[in-house]
Design an enzyme around this catalytic site. Sequence first.
Site, short mmCIF file in Angstrom:
data_model
loop_
_atom_site.label_atom_id
_atom_site.label_comp_id
_atom_site.label_asym_id
_atom_site.label_seq_id
_atom_site.Cartn_x
_atom_site.Cartn_y
_atom_site.Cartn_z
CE LYS A 1 -2.39 -1.43 3.44
NZ LYS A 1 -3.48 -2.03 4.40
N1 GLU Z 1 -2.11 -4.63 9.59
C1 GLU Z 1 -1.24 -5.76 8.69
C2 GLU Z 1 -1.01 -5.29 7.45
O1 GLU Z 1 -2.01 -4.33 6.90
C3 GLU Z 1 -1.63 -6.93 8.80
C4 GLU Z 1 -1.46 -7.49 10.35
C5 GLU Z 1 -1.94 -9.01 10.30
O2 GLU Z 1 -2.47 -9.56 9.49
O3 GLU Z 1 -1.33 -9.76 11.23
O4 GLU Z 1 -0.22 -5.50 6.68
#
Ligand code: GLU
Length: 311
Positions: free
Chosen positions: A246
């Site tokens: 992203k």
């Molecule tokens: N918040 C993390 C991300 O967007 C993913 C965390 C997870 O799935 O443990 O990459």
Amino acid sequence: MVIRPAPHPVAAPYRGRFAPSPTGPLHFGSLVAALGSYAEARVQGGEWWVRMEDLDRPREVPGAAQAILATLEAFGFEWDGPIVYQSQRTAAYAVALDRLDEQGLLYACACSRREIAAIGRPGPEGPLYPGTCRNRDPSGRGARAIRLRVETPPIAFQDAVQGLVTQDLETEVGDFILRRADGLHAYQLAVVVDDAWQGISHVVRGADLSRSTPRQILLQHYLGLPTPIYAHLPLVLDGQGRKLSKSDAAAPVDSRNPVPTLLQAWAFLGQPALAEPPLNPEEFWGQALTLWRLARVPAAARRPPAPSPPE
Ligand code: GLU
């Protein structure tokens, strides 16, 4: 010797989750993680929760959390339970940090990135912390991060897609940060506290995070929390063979025309063609959830297949 996590109690009901960080709109890689975690949860008769990982306020893009939720809705995902926002969970992370501190596992560190880069041995995720502050009081040296003292044999877990994953945290990761010098709790701590608090039994997510899982298993071990079953989906590569992410502004998925992207993510995850071309997300999910098998998901990173031609 390796540490192997205790299996999650077999009787636990299936509860999966999708945990996006609101650092930008959903791109194809995050849609793949959403689709894989959702399909597996539903086919197992389980729940699927959404957790907004908005811990890193400085990296958050205003409006991204709302945009991600609107995109999930447009793609026909239906979540259970209230959405959990990590920004509301600081007190729980502080309690967990205290528990680790009581066990003598933490220390304050005032080293700058530059100091660490100058003397830290190179590791797969950047220079390993050389342990400078392990045995000294950094008082008077400015802002301090809190690190975990990593003294453990290699950690192994059986991944439902990637097979046996083993990591030697001492030589590959080193003492890692649980609270940053700016006071923010680290992802590794927050994810462990929240997966346990939300009763997450199965974690299905992108393979870039499989190198974080041993850190999470170690924290679960110290905090007396259960270890979920993990499945790490193949990483999506861009045209140059790099990970889509992203923050690199990978193209957002198009919420106005979800079906071609759903089909593309479906094919990327090794699933068979649907019998009827779906006209909308409801029709896609109606067929997809009768066909999905996690066992078909390939392990290796690859580029997305070409989008299916319009009907
Ligand atoms: N918040 C993390 C991300 O967007 C993913 C965390 C997870 O799935 O443990 O990459």
